[in-house]
Design a protein around this motif. Structure first.
Motif, PDB file in Angstrom:
ATOM      1  N   ILE A 147      21.037  27.952 -25.254  1.00  0.00           N
ATOM      2  CA  ILE A 147      21.399  27.421 -26.907  1.00  0.00           C
ATOM      3  C   ILE A 147      21.048  26.450 -27.220  1.00  0.00           C
ATOM      4  N   VAL A 148      20.363  26.794 -27.982  1.00  0.00           N
ATOM      5  CA  VAL A 148      19.682  24.942 -28.345  1.00  0.00           C
ATOM      6  C   VAL A 148      20.753  24.942 -29.937  1.00  0.00           C
ATOM      7  N   LEU A 149      21.867  22.946 -30.070  1.00  0.00           N
ATOM      8  CA  LEU A 149      22.540  23.431 -30.962  1.00  0.00           C
ATOM      9  C   LEU A 149      21.797  21.659 -31.471  1.00  0.00           C
ATOM     10  N   PRO A 194       6.924  14.640 -29.040  1.00  0.00           N
ATOM     11  CA  PRO A 194       6.310  15.239 -27.591  1.00  0.00           C
ATOM     12  C   PRO A 194       5.983  16.254 -27.978  1.00  0.00           C
ATOM     13  N   GLU A 195       6.536  17.423 -28.267  1.00  0.00           N
ATOM     14  CA  GLU A 195       5.431  18.790 -28.250  1.00  0.00           C
ATOM     15  C   GLU A 195       4.661  19.495 -28.918  1.00  0.00           C
ATOM     16  N   LEU A 196       4.276  19.909 -28.281  1.00  0.00           N
ATOM     17  CA  LEU A 196       2.555  20.979 -28.839  1.00  0.00           C
ATOM     18  C   LEU A 196       3.457  22.347 -28.647  1.00  0.00           C
ATOM     19  N   LEU A 210       8.426  21.130 -23.791  1.00  0.00           N
ATOM     20  CA  LEU A 210       9.593  19.879 -22.869  1.00  0.00           C
ATOM     21  C   LEU A 210      10.538  20.904 -23.262  1.00  0.00           C
ATOM     22  N   ALA A 211      11.564  20.887 -21.903  1.00  0.00           N
ATOM     23  CA  ALA A 211      13.386  21.352 -21.776  1.00  0.00           C
ATOM     24  C   ALA A 211      13.142  20.243 -20.869  1.00  0.00           C
ATOM     25  N   GLY A 212      14.596  19.693 -21.046  1.00  0.00           N
ATOM     26  CA  GLY A 212      15.201  19.260 -19.816  1.00  0.00           C
ATOM     27  C   GLY A 212      15.017  17.451 -20.081  1.00  0.00           C
ATOM     28  N   TRP A 273      12.780  11.176 -21.073  1.00  0.00           N
ATOM     29  CA  TRP A 273      12.215  11.716 -19.521  1.00  0.00           C
ATOM     30  C   TRP A 273      12.363  12.618 -19.840  1.00  0.00           C
ATOM     31  N   HIS A 274      11.465  13.484 -20.237  1.00  0.00           N
ATOM     32  CA  HIS A 274      11.259  15.281 -20.386  1.00  0.00           C
ATOM     33  C   HIS A 274      10.549  16.021 -18.825  1.00  0.00           C
ATOM     34  N   LEU A 275      11.085  17.448 -18.417  1.00  0.00           N
ATOM     35  CA  LEU A 275      10.472  17.720 -17.998  1.00  0.00           C
ATOM     36  C   LEU A 275       9.252  18.604 -18.979  1.00  0.00           C
ATOM     37  N   PRO A 302      12.729  28.848 -26.192  1.00  0.00           N
ATOM     38  CA  PRO A 302      13.756  28.247 -26.309  1.00  0.00           C
ATOM     39  C   PRO A 302      14.276  26.849 -26.775  1.00  0.00           C
ATOM     40  N   ALA A 303      12.963  26.175 -26.284  1.00  0.00           N
ATOM     41  CA  ALA A 303      13.269  24.538 -26.261  1.00  0.00           C
ATOM     42  C   ALA A 303      13.801  24.021 -27.891  1.00  0.00           C
ATOM     43  N   MET A 304      13.977  24.853 -28.654  1.00  0.00           N
ATOM     44  CA  MET A 304      14.874  24.539 -29.474  1.00  0.00           C
ATOM     45  C   MET A 304      15.578  25.759 -29.993  1.00  0.00           C
ATOM     46  N   CYS A 305      15.638  26.839 -30.053  1.00  0.00           N
ATOM     47  CA  CYS A 305      16.111  28.324 -30.103  1.00  0.00           C
ATOM     48  C   CYS A 305      17.087  28.469 -29.350  1.00  0.00           C
ATOM     49  N   ALA A 345       8.431  20.161 -35.383  1.00  0.00           N
ATOM     50  CA  ALA A 345       9.297  18.615 -35.946  1.00  0.00           C
ATOM     51  C   ALA A 345      10.239  18.387 -35.651  1.00  0.00           C
ATOM     52  N   ILE A 346      10.760  17.752 -34.196  1.00  0.00           N
ATOM     53  CA  ILE A 346      11.389  16.461 -33.525  1.00  0.00           C
ATOM     54  C   ILE A 346      10.792  14.992 -33.789  1.00  0.00           C
ATOM     55  N   ARG A 347      11.792  14.689 -33.367  1.00  0.00           N
ATOM     56  CA  ARG A 347      11.547  13.163 -33.023  1.00  0.00           C
ATOM     57  C   ARG A 347      11.320  12.586 -34.925  1.00  0.00           C
ATOM     58  N   LEU A 358      17.526  12.369 -40.427  1.00  0.00           N
ATOM     59  CA  LEU A 358      17.165  12.387 -37.412  1.00  0.00           C
ATOM     60  C   LEU A 358      17.726  13.167 -38.262  1.00  0.00           C
ATOM     61  N   PHE A 359      17.422  14.002 -37.095  1.00  0.00           N
ATOM     62  CA  PHE A 359      17.104  16.065 -36.736  1.00  0.00           C
ATOM     63  C   PHE A 359      17.495  15.332 -34.715  1.00  0.00           C
ATOM     64  N   ALA A 360      18.159  15.902 -33.993  1.00  0.00           N
ATOM     65  CA  ALA A 360      18.373  16.126 -33.136  1.00  0.00           C
ATOM     66  C   ALA A 360      18.976  16.982 -32.827  1.00  0.00           C
ATOM     67  N   GLY A 361      18.181  17.812 -31.460  1.00  0.00           N
ATOM     68  CA  GLY A 361      19.160  19.004 -30.741  1.00  0.00           C
ATOM     69  C   GLY A 361      18.620  18.543 -29.654  1.00  0.00           C
ATOM     70  N   ALA A 362      19.441  20.093 -28.616  1.00  0.00           N
ATOM     71  CA  ALA A 362      19.779  19.499 -27.170  1.00  0.00           C
ATOM     72  C   ALA A 362      20.431  21.254 -26.688  1.00  0.00           C
ATOM     73  N   ARG A 375      25.655  12.405 -26.732  1.00  0.00           N
ATOM     74  CA  ARG A 375      24.496  11.647 -25.827  1.00  0.00           C
ATOM     75  C   ARG A 375      23.151  11.959 -25.766  1.00  0.00           C
ATOM     76  N   GLU A 376      22.817  13.098 -25.515  1.00  0.00           N
ATOM     77  CA  GLU A 376      21.201  13.263 -25.708  1.00  0.00           C
ATOM     78  C   GLU A 376      20.947  12.949 -27.380  1.00  0.00           C
ATOM     79  N   THR A 377      21.530  14.051 -27.457  1.00  0.00           N
ATOM     80  CA  THR A 377      20.973  13.882 -29.065  1.00  0.00           C
ATOM     81  C   THR A 377      21.218  12.370 -29.936  1.00  0.00           C
ATOM     82  N   ALA A 379      20.436   9.852 -27.781  1.00  0.00           N
ATOM     83  CA  ALA A 379      19.209   9.188 -27.575  1.00  0.00           C
ATOM     84  C   ALA A 379      17.776   9.382 -28.381  1.00  0.00           C
ATOM     85  N   LYS A 380      17.270  11.008 -28.502  1.00  0.00           N
ATOM     86  CA  LYS A 380      16.888  11.362 -28.791  1.00  0.00           C
ATOM     87  C   LYS A 380      16.400  11.024 -30.872  1.00  0.00           C
ATOM     88  N   MET A 381      17.035  10.448 -31.443  1.00  0.00           N
ATOM     89  CA  MET A 381      17.893  10.111 -32.422  1.00  0.00           C
ATOM     90  C   MET A 381      16.827   8.681 -32.429  1.00  0.00           C
TER      91      MET A 381
HETATM   92  C1  LIG Z   1      14.974  19.861 -29.856  1.00  0.00           C
HETATM   93  C2  LIG Z   1      14.851  18.179 -29.333  1.00  0.00           C
HETATM   94  O1  LIG Z   1      13.981  17.813 -28.044  1.00  0.00           O
HETATM   95  C3  LIG Z   1      13.835  19.553 -27.243  1.00  0.00           C
HETATM   96  C4  LIG Z   1      14.988  19.857 -26.334  1.00  0.00           C
HETATM   97  C5  LIG Z   1      15.025  19.265 -25.222  1.00  0.00           C
HETATM   98  C6  LIG Z   1      15.907  19.889 -24.256  1.00  0.00           C
HETATM   99  O2  LIG Z   1      17.007  20.141 -24.997  1.00  0.00           O
HETATM  100  O3  LIG Z   1      15.943  18.724 -23.460  1.00  0.00           O
HETATM  101  C7  LIG Z   1      13.959  18.668 -24.437  1.00  0.00           C
HETATM  102  C8  LIG Z   1      12.604  18.387 -25.483  1.00  0.00           C
HETATM  103  C9  LIG Z   1      12.672  19.273 -26.543  1.00  0.00           C
HETATM  104  O4  LIG Z   1      11.915  20.299 -26.172  1.00  0.00           O
HETATM  105  C10 LIG Z   1      15.453  16.926 -30.226  1.00  0.00           C
HETATM  106  O5  LIG Z   1      14.765  16.403 -30.028  1.00  0.00           O
HETATM  107  O6  LIG Z   1      15.944  17.408 -31.100  1.00  0.00           O
END
Ligand SMILES: C=C(O[C@@H]1C=C(C(=O)O)C=C[C@H]1O)C(=O)O
Length: 397
Positions: A147-149, A194-196, A210-212, A273-275, A302-305, A345-347, A358-362, A375-377, A379-381
Motif C-alpha cells: 500500500i502506498v501512503l 521522474p516517472e513516466l 519506479l519503486a524502491g 535513488w530509485h529502482l 502499485p507505485a502510487m496505490c 504527478a509526484i515531486r 507538497l505531496f509525497a508517498g511511499a 524520512r523517505e517521504t 526526502a522526496k519533498m
Molecule cells: C509516491 C511517490 O513516489 C513513488 C514511490 C516510490 C517508492 O515507494 O519507492 C518510488 C517512486 C515513485 O513511484 C512520491 O514521490 O510521492
C-alpha cells in the motif's frame, strides 16, 4: 526548435516561460516533447472511469477538427482516483516542439528564495506513525501485499510565488525529469516528476515505473553506499517487482510484443535513488485502443496505490486524512492521432499565490519501517523545497 542559451543564470523571457504568469499557460517538457498550450476552447471534466469518457474525447477532437485544426490536442491532469473528474482541455493555442535539451544549469536562479511563515504536515508525525502502523497490521492480516501512503506539507511562504522563476529552477535543478506546470481550479500544479506512466508514439507504448527508493547524500561515499544498499535490498526489490508485474499483466492482453529489462536498474534524481524498469510494447495489430484505454488499465499502478489495487485504494481512503486530488494522478497531453505522454504527478506542488502544498508517498510492504517511511517521504519533498529556494528547513521534523 533549437534554443541557444547564453551564459546567464536566469532569463525566462528568452524561453517565453515568462508567459507562465498568464495563469492559463500549460507546459509539459520531457526529453521527447515540449508541449505548451494556452486558453480554453473546450473542457472535459468527465471522470476517466465514466462510460462516456472516450465519447466525450472524440466529440471534442471532432469539433476542433471542424474548426480546421488537423491534429488537435488535449492537455491537463487526471486525478489519482479515476472516479473523480479530470481537468482536460482542448486549448485555444498550442505548440509541440523539440524539448528544451540545452544546458539546463544555465536556468538556475540562485537569487530565487522563499521563507516559510507557517508549515504543517498532514498527517503530522504522530498521525503518520499511526497510519503506517495500521497499514502494517492490515498487511499481515489481509490479502493486501503493498500500500502506498502519503503525507502533505502545507506551507505559507513570505510572498506570492513567481511561477516562471519557479519553473526555470525546477528545470535547472532537475534536467532529466518530466517538467510540468498545469493550471487547475485549485492552483497551479507544478513539478519535476521522474516517472513516466505512458508515452504512446503510434502503436508503440513506453512506460518507466519506479519503486524502491533511497535518499541521496552529498558525501560521495555515503551516496554510493546508499545506492548499493538499495540495489541489494530485498524489501525494495519486492516493492519494485510488484509494480512491474502489475504493468506487465495489464499490458499483455493489449499488445503483440513487449520488451522489459529483466532486472531493475538504478536511476537518480538530485535528491533520490530509485529502482527503475524501462518497458516498451507494441499494441496488437489493428488495435483500436486509445491512450486513455491504456491508462485505464494501468493507473493507478502499485507505485502510487498498492496491490491488489481495489483493496489498496480502499485502505488509502480509510487511512489518509487528506484527499490526494491530482497528486499521484497524471499530467500530460495527447493528440487526435493517438500519440501522447503522461507522467505521474509526484515531486510536485500545488501553488496558489503564497500558499503551497507538497505531496509525497511511499510504498509500504510487510518489511517496512515506520520511521524510514517518514524520512523517505520527507526526502522526496526536497525536490520542491530546493526549487522554491527554501533554505534551512529540516523537513524530517
Ligand atoms: C509516491 C511517490 O513516489 C513513488 C514511490 C516510490 C517508492 O515507494 O519507492 C518510488 C517512486 C515513485 O513511484 C512520491 O514521490 O510521492
Amino acid at each position: 526548435m533549437d534554443v541557444a542559451f547564453p551564459d546567464y543564470d536566469y532569463d525566462a523571457e528568452l524561453l517565453s516561460l515568462s508567459d507562465q504568469h498568464k495563469t492559463d499557460l500549460f507546459l509539459f517538457n520531457s526529453s521527447h516533447n515540449l508541449v505548451r498550450a494556452r486558453g480554453v476552447s473546450q473542457k472535459i471534466e468527465t471522470p476517466l472511469s465514466a462510460k462516456t469518457f472516450q465519447h466525450d474525447v472524440n466529440k471534442v477532437f471532432d469539433a476542433e477538427q471542424r474548426k480546421g485544426i488537423d491534429n488537435p490536442i488535449l492537455v491537463g491532469a487526471i486525478p489519482f482516483d479515476l472516479d473523480q473528474p479530470c481537468q482536460l482541455l482542448a486549448p485555444k493555442w498550442s505548440e509541440r516542439v523539440k524539448p528544451f535539451s540545452a544546458d539546463f544549469p544555465a536556468f538556475k536562479d540562485k537569487d530565487f528564495s522563499h521563507q516559510i511563515i507557517n508549515h504543517a504536515f498532514k498527517p503530522d508525525h504522530t498521525g503518520f506513525v499511526n497510519m503506517i502502523e495500521a497499514a502494517l497490521l492490515t498487511l499481515n492480516h489481509d490479502d493486501l501485499k503493498k500500500i502506498v501512503l502519503s503525507k502533505i506539507l502545507e506551507l505559507t511562504l513570505d510572498r506570492s510565488v513567481d511561477i516562471p522563476r519557479l519553473l526555470t529552477n525546477i528545470m535547472g535543478q532537475n534536467p532529466s525529469a518530466y517538467h510540468f506546470s498545469v493550471p487547475l481550479e485549485s492552483g497551479i500544479l507544478i513539478g519535476a516528476s521522474p516517472e513516466l506512466l505512458i508515452r504512446k508514439e503510434g502503436n508503440t507504448l513506453y512506460s518507466n515505473p519506479l519503486a524502491g527508493s533511497a535518499k541521496r547524500s552529498k558525501d560521495l561515499q555515503e551516496d554510493r553506499r546508499a545506492s548499493h544498499a538499495l540495489q541489494q535490498s530485498k524489501k525494495d526489490q519486492y516493492e519494485h517487482r510488484i509494480v512491474v508485474d502489475a504493468i506487465r499483466s495489464a499490458l499483455i492482453p493489449m499488445v503483440q510484443s513487449m520488451k522489459l529489462e529483466a532486472q531493475p536498474s538504478l536511476i537518480s534524481t538530485p535528491t533520490m535513488w530509485h529502482l527503475s524498469t524501462q518497458i516498451e510494447a507494441i499494441l496488437a495489430k489493428d488495435s483500436e485502443l486509445s491512450i486513455f484505454d491504456v491508462i485505464k488499465q494501468l493507473h493507478p499502478t502499485p507505485a502510487m496505490c498498492g496491490t491488489p489495487t481495489g483493496l489498496a485504494h480502499h485502505h488509502i481512503s480509510a487511512l489518509e486524512p487528506h484527499k490526494r486530488g491530482f497528486f499521484s494522478g497524471l499530467v500530460g497531453w495527447c493528440d487526435a492521432q493517438g500519440n501522447g505522454e503522461w507522467a505521474i504527478a509526484i515531486r510536485c506542488a500545488e501553488v496558489a499565490s503564497n500558499k503551497v502544498r507538497l505531496f509525497a508517498g511511499a510504498g509500504v510492504v510487510p518489511d517496512s519501517c515506520v520511521e524510514s517511511e517518514w524520512r523517505e517521504t520527507s526526502a522526496k519533498m526536497q525536490t520542491m523545497i530546493n526549487a522554491f529556494g527554501i533554505k534551512g528547513f529540516n523537513n524530517d521534523d
